[in-house]
Scaffold this motif. Structure first.
Motif, short mmCIF file in Angstrom:
data_model
loop_
_atom_site.label_atom_id
_atom_site.label_comp_id
_atom_site.label_asym_id
_atom_site.label_seq_id
_atom_site.Cartn_x
_atom_site.Cartn_y
_atom_site.Cartn_z
N SER A 240 0.84 -1.19 0.00
CA SER A 240 0.00 0.00 0.00
C SER A 240 0.88 1.25 0.00
O SER A 240 2.10 1.19 0.15
CB SER A 240 -0.95 0.00 1.20
N PHE A 241 0.24 2.42 -0.15
CA PHE A 241 0.97 3.68 -0.30
C PHE A 241 1.25 4.35 1.04
O PHE A 241 0.96 5.53 1.22
CB PHE A 241 0.17 4.64 -1.18
N ASP A 242 1.82 3.65 2.01
CA ASP A 242 2.12 4.29 3.28
C ASP A 242 3.50 3.86 3.80
O ASP A 242 4.12 2.93 3.27
CB ASP A 242 1.04 4.00 4.33
N ARG A 243 3.97 4.56 4.82
CA ARG A 243 5.32 4.32 5.33
C ARG A 243 5.49 2.90 5.84
O ARG A 243 6.51 2.24 5.58
CB ARG A 243 5.63 5.32 6.45
N ALA A 244 4.50 2.41 6.61
CA ALA A 244 4.60 1.07 7.18
C ALA A 244 4.73 0.02 6.09
O ALA A 244 5.46 -0.98 6.26
CB ALA A 244 3.37 0.78 8.05
N ALA A 245 4.04 0.23 4.97
CA ALA A 245 4.12 -0.74 3.87
C ALA A 245 5.52 -0.77 3.29
O ALA A 245 6.05 -1.85 2.96
CB ALA A 245 3.10 -0.37 2.79
N GLY A 246 6.16 0.39 3.15
CA GLY A 246 7.53 0.43 2.65
C GLY A 246 8.50 -0.26 3.59
O GLY A 246 9.40 -0.99 3.15
N TYR A 247 8.29 -0.06 4.87
CA TYR A 247 9.14 -0.70 5.88
C TYR A 247 8.98 -2.22 5.82
O TYR A 247 9.97 -2.96 5.76
CB TYR A 247 8.77 -0.17 7.27
N ASP A 248 7.74 -2.68 5.84
CA ASP A 248 7.48 -4.13 5.85
C ASP A 248 7.97 -4.79 4.57
O ASP A 248 8.52 -5.91 4.61
CB ASP A 248 5.98 -4.39 6.03
N ALA A 249 7.76 -4.13 3.42
CA ALA A 249 8.20 -4.71 2.15
C ALA A 249 9.71 -4.86 2.11
O ALA A 249 10.24 -5.87 1.62
CB ALA A 249 7.71 -3.84 0.99
N THR A 250 10.42 -3.86 2.62
CA THR A 250 11.89 -3.92 2.62
C THR A 250 12.39 -4.99 3.58
O THR A 250 13.34 -5.72 3.28
CB THR A 250 12.48 -2.55 3.00
N ARG A 251 11.74 -5.10 4.74
CA ARG A 251 12.10 -6.16 5.67
C ARG A 251 11.91 -7.54 5.02
O ARG A 251 12.73 -8.45 5.22
CB ARG A 251 11.24 -6.07 6.94
N GLU A 252 10.85 -7.68 4.23
CA GLU A 252 10.60 -8.95 3.55
C GLU A 252 11.68 -9.24 2.52
O GLU A 252 12.18 -10.37 2.41
CB GLU A 252 9.23 -8.91 2.88
N LEU A 253 12.09 -8.21 1.76
CA LEU A 253 13.16 -8.40 0.78
C LEU A 253 14.46 -8.82 1.48
O LEU A 253 15.18 -9.71 1.01
CB LEU A 253 13.38 -7.12 -0.02
N LEU A 254 14.76 -8.19 2.59
CA LEU A 254 15.98 -8.53 3.34
C LEU A 254 15.88 -9.93 3.94
O LEU A 254 16.87 -10.68 3.96
CB LEU A 254 16.21 -7.49 4.44
N ARG A 255 14.70 -10.29 4.41
CA ARG A 255 14.50 -11.62 4.98
C ARG A 255 14.75 -12.71 3.95
O ARG A 255 15.28 -13.78 4.26
CB ARG A 255 13.08 -11.74 5.54
N ARG A 256 14.35 -12.44 2.70
CA ARG A 256 14.56 -13.41 1.62
C ARG A 256 16.02 -13.55 1.25
O ARG A 256 16.40 -14.46 0.51
CB ARG A 256 13.80 -12.96 0.37
N GLY A 257 16.85 -12.62 1.72
CA GLY A 257 18.25 -12.64 1.34
C GLY A 257 18.47 -12.10 -0.05
O GLY A 257 19.48 -12.41 -0.71
N ALA A 258 17.52 -11.30 -0.53
CA ALA A 258 17.61 -10.75 -1.87
C ALA A 258 18.79 -9.80 -1.98
O ALA A 258 19.08 -9.03 -1.06
CB ALA A 258 16.31 -10.01 -2.20
N SER A 259 19.48 -9.86 -3.10
CA SER A 259 20.62 -8.99 -3.35
C SER A 259 20.17 -7.83 -4.24
O SER A 259 19.70 -8.05 -5.35
CB SER A 259 21.75 -9.77 -4.03
N PHE A 260 20.28 -6.61 -3.74
CA PHE A 260 19.91 -5.44 -4.54
C PHE A 260 20.79 -4.26 -4.15
O PHE A 260 21.30 -4.18 -3.03
CB PHE A 260 18.43 -5.10 -4.36
N THR A 261 20.97 -3.34 -5.09
CA THR A 261 21.80 -2.16 -4.85
C THR A 261 20.98 -0.87 -4.87
O THR A 261 21.53 0.20 -4.61
CB THR A 261 22.91 -2.05 -5.89
N ALA A 262 19.70 -0.97 -5.22
CA ALA A 262 18.83 0.20 -5.25
C ALA A 262 17.40 -0.24 -5.00
O ALA A 262 17.02 -1.38 -5.32
CB ALA A 262 18.92 0.94 -6.59
N VAL A 263 16.62 0.66 -4.40
CA VAL A 263 15.20 0.41 -4.18
C VAL A 263 14.42 1.62 -4.70
O VAL A 263 14.69 2.75 -4.31
CB VAL A 263 14.85 0.21 -2.69
N VAL A 264 13.47 1.34 -5.58
CA VAL A 264 12.54 2.37 -6.05
C VAL A 264 11.23 2.15 -5.31
O VAL A 264 10.70 1.04 -5.27
CB VAL A 264 12.30 2.28 -7.57
#
Length: 358
Positions: A240-264
């Motif tokens: 969703s379009f809110d701060r908590a959603a951005g936080y949770d989505a990024t935590r999920e990406l990190l939990r997966r061990g995803a490798s990334f150098t930028a986040v849009v």
């Protein structure tokens, strides 16, 4: 041949007088009966006689402004600009329009309910802002309601969403943002810095704004390398379009061990949540991971570092919508105006640690 009021009445199993009461609003009609009549109007494609209804309706100086969330800075700025442009100091002969802001929380059913209420109040105009739900049933119902309102002669402006297939000649205008182009240029910027593993925290699925911004992003990836969109697809998360959603989505990406150098991020507010989750893990911005948003809300220049984003001309759009809904500006050819977006490069984006700009 045009559908008649009597045919609508027969289809709904009510009298023509009851159909007329539903159309004109302001009259007591039982909820179930009103629903049957509205369904019959939409199923038969009934369009009221515009000039006749305009004479009978005696539309007011009230302008309904529908927003997803008035607490969201995107909608607050847009609605505030629109309301100021409708105020007494901007009216003809010292007059103005009363703007009534309707908070839909992004719910399609609530959007339709507010339109019905505004029709009942004989609003002199309606402005619908924000992305549109891309559901065929909702689009059909929305088109029917907009057609009915515009059929009274009250202008309707769609601001920040795609046009509707309404009958020609009705006072319906569309003000669109170049979300796709802005997203394309933002992705180009990151690619030029050397980023290839780009995560994307997109907006809710089934929303026109989400589709347009994600399409522009993927088009830029594809232009650089046909295989990049597929490679980055696992790094795309809808939220969703809110701060908590951005936080949770990024935590999920990190939990997966995803490798990334930028986040849009889908918007600037989501980007603040992304940044918070990264910092919590000791990830530096932009030295380790670049972060970018969309909209260019006022706080973007005050974040540390200042946020790279895409400027959406919200204030300009509010003024334009006000001019269109009050007929101070004529409808453009085709009824559609597309406002440009602008890439704002700031300190939150830089080359990735092991790459050089290309």
């Amino acid at each position: 041949m045009a559908v008649t009021l009597a045919e609508v009445a027969g289809h709904a199993g009510v009298s023509p007088a009851t159909v007329s009461r539903v159309l004109n609003g302001g009259y007591p009609v039982a909820g179930g009966t009103r629903t049957r009549v509205e369904r019959a109007i939409e199923e038969l494609g009934y369009v009221a006689n515009g000039p006749a209804r305009a004479l009978a309706a005696a539309t007011s100086d009230l302008v309904g402004v529908l927003v997803h969330d008035v607490a969201d800075s995107f909608f607050g700025i847009l609605a505030g600009s629109l309301q100021s442009a409708l105020g007494p100091e901007n009216g003809h002969h010292g007059g103005g329009r009363l703007a009534v802001v309707c908070n839909t929380q992004g719910e399609p059913a609530t959007e339709l309910a507010y339109l019905t209420l505004l029709e009942g109040q004989r609003a002199g105009g309606v402005v619908l802002t924000g992305g549109a739900a891309e559901d065929p049933a909702h689009t059909a119902a929305l088109t029917a309601r907009v057609t009915r309102i515009a059929g009274t002669g009250a202008p309707v402006v769609l601001c920040g969403r795609p046009p509707l297939a309404v009958p020609a000649g009705l006072p319906v205008a569309t003000v669109m943002f170049d979300d796709r182009g802005g997203s394309f240029r933002l992705a180009e910027h990151l690619l030029s810095l050397g980023h290839r593993r780009i995560a994307y925290v997109a907006g809710p699925p089934g929303l026109s704004t989400t589709r347009e911004r994600l399409a522009g992003h993927r088009a830029a990836l594809r232009e650089r390398d046909p295989f990049l969109p597929e490679a980055c697809a696992p790094l795309t998360v809808h939220a969703s379009f809110d701060r908590a959603a951005g936080y949770d989505a990024t935590r999920e990406l990190l939990r997966r061990g995803a490798s990334f150098t930028a986040v849009v991020a889908a918007n600037d507010t989501v980007a603040t949540g992304v940044a918070a989750a990264l910092r919590e893990e000791g990830i530096r911005i932009p030295q380790d991971v670049s972060v970018a948003g969309f909209d260019d809300l006022p706080f973007c220049v005050d974040t540390a570092p200042a946020l790279t984003t895409v400027r959406v001309p919200l204030r300009e759009a509010g003024v334009l919508a006000a001019q269109l809904v009050t007929r101070r500006r004529m409808l453009p050819p085709g009824g559609i105006t597309t406002l440009p977006t602008e890439l704002m490069v700031r300190g939150s984006t830089a080359p990735p640690p092991t790459a050089s700009p290309s």
